[in-house]
Design a protein around this motif. Structure first.
Motif, short mmCIF file in Angstrom:
data_model
loop_
_atom_site.label_atom_id
_atom_site.label_comp_id
_atom_site.label_asym_id
_atom_site.label_seq_id
_atom_site.Cartn_x
_atom_site.Cartn_y
_atom_site.Cartn_z
N ALA A 219 0.85 -1.28 0.16
CA ALA A 219 -0.06 0.03 0.06
C ALA A 219 0.89 1.21 -0.10
O ALA A 219 1.82 1.57 0.84
N VAL A 220 0.65 2.15 -1.18
CA VAL A 220 1.50 3.21 -1.23
C VAL A 220 0.80 4.46 -0.89
O VAL A 220 -0.46 4.45 -1.94
N GLN A 221 1.16 5.60 -0.60
CA GLN A 221 0.50 6.78 -0.62
C GLN A 221 0.57 7.47 -1.89
O GLN A 221 1.92 7.66 -2.50
N SER A 222 -0.27 7.64 -2.68
CA SER A 222 -0.20 8.06 -4.13
C SER A 222 0.81 9.23 -4.28
O SER A 222 1.22 9.57 -5.36
N GLU A 223 0.71 10.45 -3.48
CA GLU A 223 1.25 11.83 -3.71
C GLU A 223 2.75 11.50 -3.22
O GLU A 223 3.49 12.15 -4.00
N SER A 224 3.09 10.70 -2.41
CA SER A 224 4.38 10.83 -1.94
C SER A 224 5.32 10.00 -2.19
O SER A 224 6.37 10.04 -2.28
N GLY A 225 4.44 8.31 -2.40
CA GLY A 225 5.33 7.25 -2.57
C GLY A 225 5.79 6.69 -1.57
O GLY A 225 6.43 5.70 -1.37
#
Length: 173
Positions: A152-158
């Motif tokens: 699971a990756v935060q879309s804006e920060s990576g």
């Protein structure tokens, strides 16, 4: 319904003159009919895998090639807005969320690019091949690899929010 344009990358775009009559660069007759053939190029410089479905997002169409290029094509006229490198190439559809478009690579990277200009936003290395499409929900991107892990990756920060325990088998799709 009729073909509006056909995109061939650097080899050009055919634009249906019936979609934009009286426009100088919309000169191709793309009407259907028995025995008709379009003036297609002899070759193109990319291969799109059968699982690579286009993403239409914010007026752009996104695809990635097996050779390692992400393309953004203008939905309206079929011109190439930008193209950028994708280390390892891809065979699966990407995902668009917020200001980024994300593709998994055959080398195990999850790569995000800014929708506006194609500049790399972030990369997460998973260590194993990715052949399934990422899934975007809210501000997260979920992706699985052949090592049997889901990320699971935060879309804006990576930023990696979590990594699953090994599932016991490769995740192929």
């Amino acid at each position: 319904y009729r073909a509006r344009w056909l995109w061939f990358g650097a080899a050009g775009t055919l634009r249906n003159k019936r979609s934009q009559p009286n426009t100088t660069d919309w000169t191709n007759d793309l009407s259907a009919g028995v025995g008709r053939s379009y003036p297609m190029p002899r070759a193109v410089s990319f291969t799109l895998a059968g699982m690579m479905q286009p993403i239409v997002y914010r007026g752009l169409v996104f695809v990635a090639s097996q050779e390692g290029t992400v393309y953004a094509i203008r939905e309206d006229d079929g011109s190439t807005a930008w193209e950028t490198d994708l280390a390892g190439g891809s065979i699966a559809t990407g995902a668009a969320v917020g200001d980024v478009v994300v593709f998994g690579s055959l080398r195990g990277g999850v790569h995000a690019y800014h929708v506006a200009d194609g500049k790399p936003a972030w990369t997460v290395q998973t260590g194993r091949t990715i052949t399934g499409a990422p899934c975007a929900i809210g501000d997260r991107v979920y992706v699985a690899n052949h090592g049997g892990f889901v990320y699971a990756v935060q879309s804006e920060s990576g930023r990696v929010l979590w990594e699953s325990t090994r599932l016991g088998a490769a995740v192929q799709g």
